[in-house]
Structures are given as C-alpha cells and as structure tokens.
Write a protein that holds these residues in place. Structure first.
Motif, short mmCIF file in Angstrom:
data_model
loop_
_atom_site.label_atom_id
_atom_site.label_comp_id
_atom_site.label_asym_id
_atom_site.label_seq_id
_atom_site.Cartn_x
_atom_site.Cartn_y
_atom_site.Cartn_z
N ASP A 22 0.84 -1.20 0.00
CA ASP A 22 0.00 0.00 0.00
C ASP A 22 0.88 1.25 0.00
N GLN A 23 0.97 1.89 -1.15
CA GLN A 23 1.85 3.05 -1.26
C GLN A 23 1.34 4.23 -0.43
N VAL A 24 0.03 4.36 -0.35
CA VAL A 24 -0.52 5.48 0.43
C VAL A 24 -0.16 5.32 1.90
N ALA A 25 -0.31 4.11 2.40
CA ALA A 25 0.05 3.86 3.80
C ALA A 25 1.53 4.14 4.02
N ASN A 74 3.40 6.28 2.37
CA ASN A 74 3.59 7.73 2.43
C ASN A 74 3.15 8.29 3.78
N ASN A 75 1.99 7.86 4.21
CA ASN A 75 1.49 8.36 5.49
C ASN A 75 2.44 8.03 6.63
N ALA A 76 3.03 6.81 6.56
CA ALA A 76 3.95 6.41 7.61
C ALA A 76 5.18 7.33 7.62
N ALA A 98 4.22 10.46 9.19
CA ALA A 98 4.09 10.30 10.63
C ALA A 98 5.45 10.29 11.31
N ASP A 111 6.42 13.76 11.64
CA ASP A 111 5.63 14.40 12.69
C ASP A 111 6.16 14.04 14.07
N THR A 114 8.58 9.08 -7.43
CA THR A 114 7.59 9.84 -8.18
C THR A 114 6.23 9.79 -7.49
N GLN A 115 6.03 8.79 -6.63
CA GLN A 115 4.74 8.68 -5.95
C GLN A 115 4.83 9.18 -4.52
N SER A 147 5.71 12.52 -3.83
CA SER A 147 5.96 13.96 -3.92
C SER A 147 5.52 14.70 -2.66
N GLY A 148 4.41 14.29 -2.09
CA GLY A 148 3.93 14.93 -0.87
C GLY A 148 4.91 14.76 0.27
N TYR A 157 7.16 17.62 2.22
CA TYR A 157 7.09 17.79 3.67
C TYR A 157 8.48 17.68 4.29
N PRO A 187 9.10 2.50 -12.98
CA PRO A 187 10.04 3.40 -13.65
C PRO A 187 11.37 2.73 -13.98
N ARG A 200 -1.54 12.88 17.36
CA ARG A 200 -0.93 12.77 16.06
C ARG A 200 -1.05 11.36 15.51
N ASN A 232 -2.97 9.92 12.41
CA ASN A 232 -2.20 9.12 11.46
C ASN A 232 -2.94 7.81 11.14
N GLN A 259 -4.25 6.65 7.63
CA GLN A 259 -3.85 5.38 7.03
C GLN A 259 -5.04 4.61 6.49
N TYR A 313 2.63 11.35 -13.61
CA TYR A 313 3.39 11.83 -12.45
C TYR A 313 2.92 13.16 -11.90
N GLN A 325 -3.10 15.45 0.12
CA GLN A 325 -1.93 15.81 0.93
C GLN A 325 -2.18 16.96 1.90
N ASN A 333 -2.97 11.61 -3.03
CA ASN A 333 -1.99 11.46 -1.96
C ASN A 333 -0.62 11.13 -2.54
N LEU A 334 -0.59 10.22 -3.52
CA LEU A 334 0.68 9.82 -4.12
C LEU A 334 1.18 10.87 -5.08
N ALA A 344 0.21 10.77 -8.16
CA ALA A 344 0.51 9.95 -9.34
C ALA A 344 -0.75 9.23 -9.77
N VAL A 376 -4.83 -3.79 -3.30
CA VAL A 376 -4.45 -3.88 -1.89
C VAL A 376 -5.69 -3.73 -1.01
N TYR A 377 -6.64 -2.92 -1.47
CA TYR A 377 -7.78 -2.60 -0.61
C TYR A 377 -8.91 -3.60 -0.72
#
Ligand SMILES: Nc1ncnc2c1ncn2[C@@H]1O[C@H](COP(=O)(O)OP(=O)(O)OP(=O)(O)O)[C@@H](O)[C@H]1O
Ligand SMILES: Nc1ncnc2c1ncn2[C@@H]1O[C@H](COP(=O)(O)OP(=O)(O)OP(=O)(O)O)[C@@H](O)[C@H]1O
Ligand SMILES: [Mg+2]
Ligand SMILES: [Mg+2]
Lengths: 300, 336, 512, 336
Positions: free
Chosen positions: A43-46, A48-50, A53, A56, A70-71, A73-74, A78, A135, B51, B55, B59, B163, B176, B251-252, B254, B263-264
């Motif tokens: 899970d790429q989103v997780a 990133n969030n990690a 965190a 933080d 490339t995925q 960027s956020g 930060y 990539p 926090r 988080n 997630q 991208y 984000q 979020n990504l 991309a 995954v979900y």
C-alpha cells in the motif's frame, strides 16, 4: 549522537527490498541510531502516510527503500519543509530528495542488450518481456531499445507481462513465443524474477542450445542459474546490500552538514556470466567483478 | 368459556445477564478497545498521541471510503469484487484527464473529479443492470467487469504512470493537505461516512435497500424494485471505490495504472464483515464498517509501532477476524 | 366411529412413548412436559394451534432438535436420538412441515435422500436407483419420470414425493407434519388409503394437520397440545368437533360463522377484461366497492395466478385492468401498488415477512413515501412513521410488546395481522388476499375473517383465494371457479359451498 | 350456473427448437469451439498443433487442479477464498521441507508431498469445522484463514525463495517431466479430474454433497450431516490448492513464499463459474470446470500466439465471462 531514522518500504517482503532495508538498518544500529521500520504491504498510500508520521514524530531522517519517489511527492515536499534528509534506494530521481542510491537503469539495459546483440552477431529474433509500469523497468527497456535501434537486422517481439502472477505469466508467454517462433534466438527480460520461468520454458522446448536469456538485477537465484551455464546467459547485478549502507552513510554525512554533491548516486553494477558467477553459496564480490564481457574473458 | 391468563404474562422474566448476547454485540468493539489499551501500554509515548490517532485515521481513510461503498451493496445482498479495479480506475483517470486538460484550476479539478466519479458510478450501474436484469451472480459479474476495467486502464495508459509534475496541485492537495490539522482524506472519509449513514438509516431509499437485503421477494411484493436499487447500490459502490482510488492518487501525486486498488479489495471485505459482526450482528451498517476499518488500522499501526514483524500483522489480523466472526455467531449457534 | 373397532381387540403395544418432553428455546418454552404414546398400527393425530409446539415435538423426536429434558421410548426401551440419522435407524420416518426436498436433485435421488444408495463395484448403481424410485412412485400412484429434477415439479407433486419417501420406507413410525397443505383432494384420498393400508400392516402414524375434517376421517386417536403442554388425548367417541376445538383453543365456540351479509355497494372499484398470462387466460369481471370475490380452483388451475396477474407479479400477456376507472399497466408489483392494489402472499415466512426487522419496519415499508420530510433526499420522518405503525397495529389488534419488537418474536397469527396491516396506510382500494389464514390457528383465523369483513365494510374491494375450500363460504360474496387456466363457473350467495366449488374445479357441471 | 370445457388441451404443444435452452447449455462450449476455430485460422501453423494443444493443457494444469478443488466446496455451497494462500502454502512448504531434509530420493519426495497435502487438508478441514460448527460465513472465514496462512509462510520463509538447486530433482520432475510426450502436470490434472468426477457423480459422499448444496436443511433432516461434508469438501479444496501450488513449484523449480496462488484464486472462481453455466446450468460440476479452465487457457494462449496485446487478454477474458454468464442466465430469466 541520538539520531532517529524512519525506514519505509512499500513491500518489505520482497527479497531484494528486504536486503536493502536490512543492510541499512543493521549499519544504522551499528552507528547507535534508533531505527523504526514501516512495511506498507503493497500500500503506497500507507507508506507515504507512515513517512509523514515519522516526520511528525520528529525523526531526523527518512530512508525510503524502493518505492517510487515519483509517488512520494507529498512526502518529499514535507521533508523539505521540515528540513529532514530524505534518502532513497532504487527509487528514482525526483526534485527535492537528498539522494537516491541506485543504479543507472538505462545504462544497465544497454549493457545487457549490447551483450545480447553481440552473442547473436547483430541479427536474428529477440523477445523482450517486461512490465512497463515500474520506472526502473521502463528505463531498462529504454536502454534495450536504444541498442536495438542500432541493429536493424534484429527483429524484436515485445510482450507485456501480467503482474501479479508475473512468474507464471512469463512461463506461459515464453512457451507460446518458443512455439510460435521456431527461429527465436534470445530473450531479454526486464528483471531477474522472470529468468527462471523463461529458462524453464526454453529447457522444456529442448532448445537450451539455441536460445538464451539476459536480464538485470543479480538475485541469488539467477546468479546460480547463470553459473550453471544453462540458457541463463548473463545478468547485470546490483549491489543491493551496499545500497542500504551507502544510503545510511549519505544520511549520516548530510546530518553532519555535508550533503552529497549529487542527488543520484549510482553504484557500480556487475556483469555476471558463467565465468564470473560466484561459486555456489558465495556472494558476488563487487569490488573485483567486471562490467563488460571483455574484462571477464581477459580476466580468465 | 374458560380462560387461563397465565400465558401472556411478562415475556421476559428477570433473566441473568446475557453474556453471549453481550459478546456478540460488543465483542468487536471490546477487542478494539483492548488493542488500543494494549498498544498504549506498549508504546505510550507514541501510540496514544493525537498525532498518531490522526495518522491511523489517515492510514485507513482510503480503505474506509472503499469499504463504505461496499457496505451499501452488501446491504442489498450483492458482492462487488470490482472495487479494486474501480479504485485504480478512479485514480488513473482523474490524473490522466487532468494531465490531458493541463489546466491548473480548482474548477477543472472539481469537474474532473465529478466526471470520473460519475463514470465510475455508471460502470457500477452497468454491473447492477447486468446482475439484476439477467439474474447473474454478482460475484462473478463484478469479477469479470474488473478484468475488463483492468484491461481498459492498461490499454489506455500503455502502462505509463502519470506523475505529480503532470497533475495540478489543486488535485494533489486533496490527498496531501490538511484543514485545522486534520488531513483532508480523513475529512473526506468522515463526510462520506456521515452521508452514507444518513442515507442507509434515515432515507426511504436506504430502508428499501435493507428490505431487499433481508427478503428480496417480500420486497418486490411491497413494490420495491430490485433492479432499481441494485443499480443505485452498485453505482454508489463504484463511485466510492473510484473516490478512494482518486484520493490515493492525490496522496501519491501519481496516476498509477495498476496496483492501486488490489491492496484494498480484500481488506475492504474484511472490514465490512467485521462490521456486520458488531453492534447489530448479521447486519451490514456504516458504523460497523467504520469500526472494522479502525480495527484494521489499529492492528497495523499498533504492531508496526511496537516493532512487530510484518508477518505477525497478517496473522493477528486474520486471527482477530476469525474471533470476531465467532463472537458474532455465538448468538445464532446457541439457538439450535 | 367405525375404525374404533380396529384399535380395540387385543391391546396393541406402545411403539412410541414420549414422557416429560421439554424444549426450551431462548425466551420461549416450546414444549413443557409433554407426554403421550403412539400404538402399533394406529393413526394418531397431533393437533394444536399455531405455535402449540407440534413441529418442535416432531423435531425433538427425529433428532433435529435436542430436547431440554424428557424421554423417548421405542417399544418401551429408552432411546437416545441425537441426530436425524439416529431416528432413521430407530425406524422413524418423517415428512417435515417445510423443506423436505432438494430441488436441484432428481426425483430418484430425493427419494433416496440420506439413505445408502445401491452400489455396484464400489460406485453407485444408477439403474438400480431409478428402478427402486420407480417402484416407490408406483406404490403411491405418482406418474413422474424419476430423472426429473424436483425443481421442475408442481407443489402438489413435490408434496407427493416427500410423502412417498416416508411411506416407502419400512419405518415402523411414520410422522407427517401437515402433509396435505399442497395436495389435491384426490391425492389426499390416495394418501389416506395408503396410510390405512400401512396401518393395517402394523405401521404407526403420527399425523399433524389443521384441517379438522381430515382428522375426523383418518385418526384413531388424537392428542392436542396447547402452549406446549398436553391438552388431552381423545379416542373413539370423544373425537368430536366441539371437544377437539375446545382443547385446541382452550375455549368453546371459536369458529367463525357463515357469511350472511354482503357489504357490496353500487359502483365499480376494479374492472378486469380478458386478462391473460402464462397460466391463466381470459379473466373478466367487475369488482364493486365492499365486494369480496373469491377465486377458487385446484392448484395450478389459475386461481392463484389471477392474483399474481392482478398484482403484476406475473406478467400479463393481454387484457385490460382499470382501478377506479383509471387503466393501469401491470409490469411489476410496484405498478399495482401505485394504482392502489394490495397483496397478501400465500407464504408468510418467505414472501411477506422481513425477518429480524421491527414490527414498525414491517408495517411501514410499502408506505414509507408518505412519511418523508421532503421528496428529494427522501429522509424519513420518524415521528410520523411511528405514529402510523402504532395506529395500524392498534387497528389490526396485533398483540405485541411494542412496535420495536422484532417481527419474528410474534406468533403466526399476529405476524399475519402485521402483513395485512401494512396495506392499510398505502391507500389501497383493492386487496388481493391469498390464503391469509394459512397456517394460522382457529382463534387467529376468526380475527382475520373479521378484519377482512371490516375492510369490505370500509368499501374496499377484495379478491380472495384459499387452500381451504370451507373458507370461501365464510368469506366471499361470490366465487369464480377455475380449471386449467380458465374460469369454468361462477357461484354466488347460497351456492357458494365447498361441494359446488369442488365439483366445478374438478371439471364437472352443476345443474342449474 | 355456467360451465365450459375447453380447458384440458395439450399442455406442451410441439414446440419449435428451443434456442434459448440450447444456448444456455451449449453456449460456453460453442464459444470455446469458435475461439479455437478463430485462432486456428489466425495462426494455423502454430495454434492447431499437438504441441500447442499440450502447451495449453500444461499452462492451465495448475489452475485446473485448484479449480477442481474449488468446485467441490462450491457444490456443498461454500466459498473458499483461502485457495490462493493454500497454493502458496503447498508450493513453499514442499520445497522447504525437501530443502531441510536434503535427501535426493523418490521416497522422501512422495512422503513430503503426502505430508504437505495432508497438512493442507487439515487446514481446509479446520475451515470446514469453523464454518459448519459456528455457522460463520465461509467467505470471510476463509479470507481470514488466508491472512493467517500468508503470515505463517512469510514468517517461516523470511521472504526468501527456495531455489531449484536446493530442491531434489525427484521433486522438480513432477512439474517438468513427461510421460509418452505428455507433461506430468497434464497427467496429474487429468487424473485428479477423473477422480473428483467419479467422486462427485458416482459416490454416495458426492451425491450427499450435491444434496447439501441444493437444500441444506432438507439434507440435515434426512440425516446428512452438514459439518461432516463441510469438513471433507474444504479439506479436498485445501489439498487440491496445495497440490496445484506444489506442481507449480515443481514446474518452476522454486518454493516461492508469495505471489504463487493469488492469480489462481480469481481465475479459479472464473473457471468454476463458467463451468456452472455449461451443460448443466446452475450446477457446479467437474466437466464444466474443465471447460471453464480450457476456455481461459485457449483465450490466453490464442491471443498471445496471435500477438494481441496483453491488455486485450484482460478485456476479452472479462467479456467472454460476462457473455457466458448471460447465456447461462437466459433460461432462468425468461421463466419469470
Ligand atoms: N428455532 C426456534 N427458536 C426459537 N423459538 C422457536 C423455534 N422454533 C419454534 N419456536 C417456537 O416454539 C413454539 C412452537 O413452535 P412449533 O413450530 O413447534 O409450532 P407448531 O405447533 O408446529 O405450529 P404450526 O401449526 O404453525 O406449524 C413457537 O412459539 C415458536 O415460535
Ligand atoms: N422465534 C421466537 N423467538 C422468541 N419468542 C418467540 C418466537 N416465536 C414465538 N415467540 C413467542 O412465543 C409465544 C408463543 O407463540 P405462539 O405462536 O404460540 O402464539 P399464539 O398464542 O399461538 O398466538 P396466535 O394465536 O396469534 O397464533 C409468543 O408470545 C411469541 O412472542
Ligand atoms: Mg395461539
Ligand atoms: Mg408446525
């Protein structure tokens, strides 16, 4: 000093990702750092969030193991905001990162393709199996394409492999290709995971003598196949263990006020052929191995 | 005419506390609380911070959006296995359209998002139409549709990811940015949950959906047309999945043509079914799904914060799911 | 009673003895210290209201439920029956009230369900399976190919298969739980002949039915349960209508009386012209406000189908229907409901009730549109919904703790009142009632008759169908009799009798 | 009093050929034949060769084994979502045990295979026990179990693949050898299919399973114990999945700790449901599953041999599945 390092991996269970992460973590712990690892389990989103965190929680640095920058960027934005070094391994160059430790995938693709072209004497039929989503794999294929552009006599068939299920699909596709093309000379595959199934298909069709495979990565399984001198002709191997260590080194010097001079730190790969493959159970010695076939021939 | 009147007296004599019923309703919530307590003792300085709570919410936000949508179609009694592909669809096409348009404006972004969600709702409604009009198995139809959608995305994209540099910031901010310290995905999740909760519990459409899920034939005879609600439910499910994928893409930064939604998919089912074993055993409902999603988030975050290896996360998650199922079933089993 | 002589003579042994049988469900004491016995070669009726505990008792005896306490003896020896297989081994065969067959399997396989199939060389011998099945069917006079899947059979054929299976075994005790519900009269006769023949050979029957006339015809003795307790066992001269009914309902004279006064008024509430579908053709009639019209016929004759067509449940192929002079299209039940038609289906549990939902939800579902806050988001105004539910349940005299109680916790009769009541608030003008008293006990039946009468008095039009022919005389102003998809006769006033309906339905003519 | 007597006419008049019924039974088989003809015209020198036919069979053999097992539990009415994880389990642990033992002997290989299959059958039976004894949803229970199994494999393997050189040849020959020109996996598939076909159609146990799948309550009341058959069916399903994974491992000469079974999971469901729309619409059966498996194999092989791009394979496979479902449903739909 009291450094806290956050390591994120999008899929820690992948063997080469695990080696990059583990070698880096081991070295960081040697340095007395506090390390926390997050596994995104795909899970790429997780992931990133990690990483967010970690920042933080005032971690001092982020090490991203093999999830495409490339995925992220956020995350990178930060990190810049918080002035936290962001170092990655094998994740590609994007603006804002401290450094990416990896390899020049295009060049590696060129090396493998050049060796392939030489072995079929610039003419014949070649199949390329790849997954044009990652990539690094796209870059390797770009290298392959560049070389092939110079050999009009070589006919290339490109196949997109289904992921997930890549191993089984590569096996099926290789079988189909071998059946449909009795004059096939060689396979170029995007990454080492595909070598074993393609080798199996070649062996099964009884054409070990005529058809061979070239690849890039240098995972132990393929090193072994190459050593056995079967259809697995060569692979361009990366020093994954060293990547983690170099990444931590870069973080260390950045924290000490010496950021690396360039954002893309490439490590020397290694051309592994039957003659240069490490003995069974041993690992590749990157300090001595050559990069071009001539060296290994001359070296013997 | 004799009448004894002992029969219709107090139907529930003062009984002892009904542990089994309690467990079947509150077991899941209890285990969530227990886990939180456990992790809080394990790493008090990390786990129990505002926090980290945010988080955790962040997630699970995408999983949550997808699972909420899935709840709706399970209420009607339909499985939707296309949500994985639809999430990828939403993420990829939002990014792709924005790239093609190339405008950096809020207005365009909102328009594109609405367009992508409408498109996904349409695909979902096509699922609903095929399932309800032809009476074919939802599980297999949606599986087939997910193959088709995956193929289309791969064909259109040629495997190439869109991208961050090709996507307007107005889009990436959705995934984000923060408002008052709360990440946008969390806000979207909460809003979506609220809307769907009101929809299911307090509108006629939602009530009719529960009726259909409970007894389809009786519903038809009460004037509730299955095909209409199948359309709505599958449409919502498709749109929610696309929304999830879209937020993931934002979020990504991309638009990935592969590997976003898969995954979900399974986790969404896990969350919704954990939810159906909570508070109202046997019924799918938004609050339950929210608890299921949270449970997954807390397990993964907690074990990871405690430094437990990944494979334990799989085992613990599977184990807790089995326990949740068992506790929810207790009430049913003892009846025979 | 003539058959009394058979049970007299040398005192026959007790084959099945039940002592102190108690079954506690959560919240319900379904059986409370029940005891009686079944003798060799007798046909023993088991009677009682809905929910009296008859099916529960049978399920305890055949190992489907574990009794909370009590003893079951066979030939005087105490046996422990923990599973249905144990019961079979002990010589008990059962036709359960519901769910006896596997629709996807063939008739032959259903006749062997749960029994070892004949084998040859380790594998199943299909020729032998079908041969045995054929023999079983021939014995009960059923002429169906043994390879037909059960799902392709009509309900009465399915019932005959279940019964054939039970009576074909060499079981000493055969238990039949309301087997005649779906049967045609001549099939009931054949079943009874079969039972008598088997009883003469020493097999014993435990026979459950709500149709008291059948009981008087066939039973040697009758045991009545009330609220899960023994309410008497009757034998010979004691098996009288009054005594049995009193034992069943716990009070005398509960039976409804013949309908005498029609509430039909001038005018026309529904007009049906040449309505046709797959299984019924050319239906034409007018329905006046306050009129109760019956549609009668053997199963599959088109009577049920008429209700289905009028409600859009089956799709009409031709014809016109008008309600209050407005023509309507019937593609779906929703169309019918919008036009002011209400429908009570035959099978309450599978077609009418929303299980695990509250009484409130069950009442308000078809009329939710009336309690909305606004028409766009369709938010439901809970206060108005509650008020409506309370009003309806009060009017229908539903006995319940409150409208939030789950419908499953109500007794059958009260559930049926809820089902009827849900149509009061839709503004329905025409009520299509299919066996509204099916599987409802004597007391609740009477209340439902009264509620139907009230509807007529309020000026609604009612089309009524029932599996029990006696009911037409109690309920209807006039009756259309169907055979093979067409109306073959119309009866009204004093002509509405079960005998005349039967004659017409069976294809005979009635002298004017 | 009126009476007419026109009623008793012939209930089944001499009908025209029943196209709909024909299509619903034979549509899938027809489309398989059509595809084969199409591909044969497209690449006659390649597609319609004995070698390619064997190649197709070889390619679908693993999917076939897993799908056959799945057929059994669907007959009883139970979904098994753990087959993916179980396939991975079988492949990994067979390789791992052989590596640990390190003997290069037929005897040890056979023993290990039997042990792994027995272990998988046990896990399957545990699924069956949980489902039947506690009455919990098979879909979710098996999903939960697959998480646990995945976690265990990851934990035991540490993510490391067991390579060909670490596995005795006596094992790899199972996947790589041939007898009389026919690859061993194909032989295993045919044998397994035959055994399971006889089992389902011609043994008491198999018939009882169909009875349970058709009406569980009626079967129970006839003395057919659900829990017993749930155990057997899930056990068979687990063992077949493990066998498939094991043959896959032998074929590729690797014990992979992840990514083996997941692809087969969805395709197995597709194959079995295509099968249930063939010859005996609405019924799961081995012959139907075999046709479903073949259809998938022919589509993938044919398109690939014709050089059609990969994304089309997804689309065509999804499309054909939807068509198969529609054709199978025709018969049911017109009944209403
Ligand atoms: N599985 C169950 N759980 C809880 N209560 C039950 C269950 N089965 C039956 N009951 C209750 O036990 C009582 C007896 O039911 P039973 O089905 O034996 O009645 P019956 O005499 O067969 O009625 P009918 O004439 O309607 O068939 C009823 O109050 C019923 O609601
Ligand atoms: N499934 C159930 N679970 C719990 N309680 C039940 C259930 N079914 C019935 N009951 C309760 O058992 C009691 C007895 O039900 P029963 O069917 O015998 O009522 P009844 O007196 O026959 O009513 P009626 O005359 O309307 O049929 C009822 O008060 C009902 O609330
Ligand atoms: Mg009563
Ligand atoms: Mg009963």
């Amino acid at each position: 000093q009291d450094v806290k390092l956050g390591v994120v991996a999008v899929n820690y269970n992948s063997p080469s990702i695990q080696r990059q992460a583990d070698s880096g973590i081991a070295y960081a712990k040697e340095l007395g750092w506090e390390v926390e690892l997050f596994d995104g389990q795909g899970d790429q989103v997780a992931t990133n969030n990690a990483a967010m965190a970690f920042m933080d929680r005032d971690f001092d640095a982020i090490l991203n193991v093999a999830s495409a920058n490339t995925q992220m960027s956020g995350v990178i934005g930060y990190a810049n905001e918080k002035d936290v070094p962001f170092v990655s391994t094998f994740s590609g160059l994007v603006p804002g990162i401290t450094a990416d430790i990896g390899s020049n995938n295009t060049a590696d693709g060129v090396i493998a393709a050049t060796e392939l072209a030489g072995r079929i004497e610039g003419t014949g039929k070649v199949a390329a199996l790849n997954w044009n989503v990652l990539p690094a794999l796209i870059e390797r294929e770009r290298g392959f394409d560049a070389v092939m552009a110079g050999y009009p006599e070589i006919e290339v068939t490109k196949i997109e492999i289904k992921v997930p299920g890549q191993v089984d699909d590569a096996y099926a596709q290789a079988n189909n290709l071998l059946l449909a093309n009795p004059d096939l000379d060689a396979f170029w595959v995007g990454w080492d995971e595909l070598v074993a199934p393609v080798v199996r298909a070649i062996e099964q069709s009884g054409r070990e003598a005529d058809v061979f495979v070239v690849s890039q990565d240098g995972i132990p399984e393929v090193l072994e196949l190459v050593r056995q001198d079967g259809p697995a002709e060569l692979t361009v191997a990366y020093n994954v263990d060293r990547m983690g260590v170099v990444a931590v080194d870069v973080i260390k010097s950045t924290l000490e006020g010496n950021p690396p001079p360039t954002q893309l730190l490439t490590l020397k790969p290694c051309l592994v052929t039957a003659s240069s493959a490490p003995a069974k159970g041993e690992s590749l010695d990157f300090s001595t191995c050559g990069l071009f076939s001539g060296e290994s021939v001359a070296g013997n | 005419m004799t009448t004894s009147d002992t029969a219709k007296s107090d139907p529930t004599p003062a009984r002892k506390f009904d542990w089994i019923d309690f467990l079947s309703r509150w077991g899941t919530l209890l285990s969530l609380v227990l886990l939180i307590v456990l992790f809080s003792f394990g790493r008090p300085e990390v786990f129990m911070t505002l926090r980290n709570m945010l988080n955790i919410l962040n997630q699970v936000s995408i999983l949550g959006m997808i699972a909420f949508g899935l709840t709706i179609c399970l209420v009607v009694g339909l499985f939707d296995l296309s949500i994985g592909a639809m999430a990828t669809f939403g993420g990829y096409f939002a990014a792709r359209f924005l790239m093609e348009l190339g405008y950096e404006s809020w207005f365009v972004v909102v328009l594109v998002i609405l367009a992508v969600m409408a498109l996904s709702a349409l695909i979902g409604m096509l699922n609903g139409a095929l399932i309800s009009k032809l009476g074919i198995s939802a599980i297999v139809e949606t599986l087939a549709m997910s193959f088709v959608v995956t193929g289309v995305i791969l064909g259109v994209s040629g495997g190439r990811t869109v991208y961050a540099t090709e996507i307007p910031d107005a889009f990436t901010i959705i995934g984000q940015g923060k408002i008052a310290g709360v990440p946008n995905p969390v806000l979207i999740l909460l809003l979506l949950g609220l809307v769907l909760w009101v929809f299911l519990e307090h509108t006629q459409t939602g009530r009719n959906m529960y009726a259909l899920g409970g007894n389809r034939e009786a519903s038809r005879l009460s004037g509730i047309t299955f095909s209409k609600y199948a359309l709505i439910a599958m449409g919502i499910s498709g749109a929610c999945a696309a929304l999830g994928g879209l937020v993931a893409g934002a979020n990504l930064g991309a638009g990935r043509p592969q590997g976003v939604g898969d995954v979900y998919l399974l986790n969404a089912f896990v969350a919704v079914f954990i939810g159906a074993s909570t508070l109202k055993p046997g019924k799918f409902h938004i609050l339950g799904t929210a608890i299921g999603v949270l449970l997954i988030g807390v397990i993964n975050n907690g074990l990871s914060v405690m430094g437990v290896q990944t494979f334990w996360q799989y085992i613990v998650q599977g184990g807790i799911l089995i326990l949740a199922l068992i506790s929810a079933s207790l009430n049913t089993v003892r009846r025979t | 009673m003539t058959h009394d002589d058979q049970t007299a003579g040398p005192r026959p042994g007790e084959v099945l003895t039940i002592r102190g049988l108690t079954k506690q469900f959560p919240g319900t004491l379904a059986l409370d210290n029940v005891g009686f016995d079944v003798r060799e070669g007798e046909i023993h009726a088991l009677l009682g209201e809905n929910g009296a505990g008859k099916s529960t008792l049978i399920k305890c005896v055949c190992g489907a439920y574990a009794p909370s306490s009590g003893e079951i003896r066979i030939d005087g020896k105490s046996v422990d029956i923990a599973t249905p297989a144990d019961a079979t081994a002990a010589g008990i065969a059962v036709v359960h009230q519901h769910m006896n067959l596997v629709p996807t399997l063939s008739v032959a396989e259903n006749l062997h369900l749960g029994e070892p199939l004949p084998r040859r060389a380790g594998l199943l011998n299909w020729a032998a399976v079908h041969k045995r099945a054929r023999a079983i069917l021939d014995k009960v006079g059923v002429d169906i190919p043994t390879s037909t899947p059960v799902s392709a059979l009509r309900p009465e054929q399915q019932a005959m298969i279940s019964i054939a299976r039970a009576v074909s075994t060499d079981a000493r005790i055969i238990i039949l739980d309301e087997p005649t519900n779906a049967l045609l009269p001549h099939e009931v006769e054949r079943l009874f002949d079969q039972m008598r023949a088997l009883a003469a050979k020493g097999h014993s029957f435990l026979y459950v039915s709500h149709r008291l006339s059948e009981v008087f015809e066939i039973a040697d003795r009758a045991t009545v349960l009330r609220d899960g307790r023994n309410a008497g066992t009757f034998e010979g001269e004691d098996i009288t209508h009054e005594k049995i009914v009193e034992a069943i309902v716990g009070r005398g004279g509960a039976l409804a009386e013949r309908r005498l006064r029609s509430h039909a008024r001038e005018g026309r509430i529904m007009r049906v012209r040449d309505l046709s579908g797959q299984r019924a053709r050319g239906i034409t009639f007018d329905l006046a406000p306050g009129e109760i019209v019956g549609v009668a016929g053997l199963p599959g004759s088109g009577a049920d189908e008429t209700l289905n067509l009028l409600f859009g449940r089956s799709r009409p192929t031709a014809g016109e229907v008008e309600v209050l002079d407005r023509p309507i299209r019937l593609r779906d039940p929703a169309d019918a409901i919008a036009a002011g038609i209400a429908y009570v289906p035959k099978n309450r549990l599978t077609e009418a009730i929303f299980h695990a939902e509250s009484i409130r939800s069950n009442v308000t579902l078809p009329s939710l549109a009336q309690y909305l806050r606004e028409p766009f988001l369709r938010l439901v105004h809970r206060g108005r919904e509650d008020a409506a539910a309370n009003q309806v349940t009060a009017k229908m005299r539903v006995r319940m703790p409150g409208i939030e109680t789950a419908i499953d916790d109500l007794s059958g009769g009260n559930q049926q009142k809820v089902v009827l009541g849900r149509w009061l608030s839709t503004g329905a003008q025409v009520f299509l009632l299919n066996s509204p008293t099916a599987a409802v006990d004597v007391g609740a039946k009477k209340e439902i008759y009264e509620l139907i009468d009230e509807l007529a008095r309020d000026g609604k039009g009612i089309v009524f169908a029932s599996t029990e022919l006696e009911e037409y005389a109690l309920v209807c102003d006039r009756v259309f009799v169907f055979a093979a998809g067409r109306v073959v006769g119309e009866l009204s006033g004093a002509d509405v009798t079960d005998a005349k309906i039967m004659t017409l339905a069976a294809g005979g003519a009635i002298a004017a």
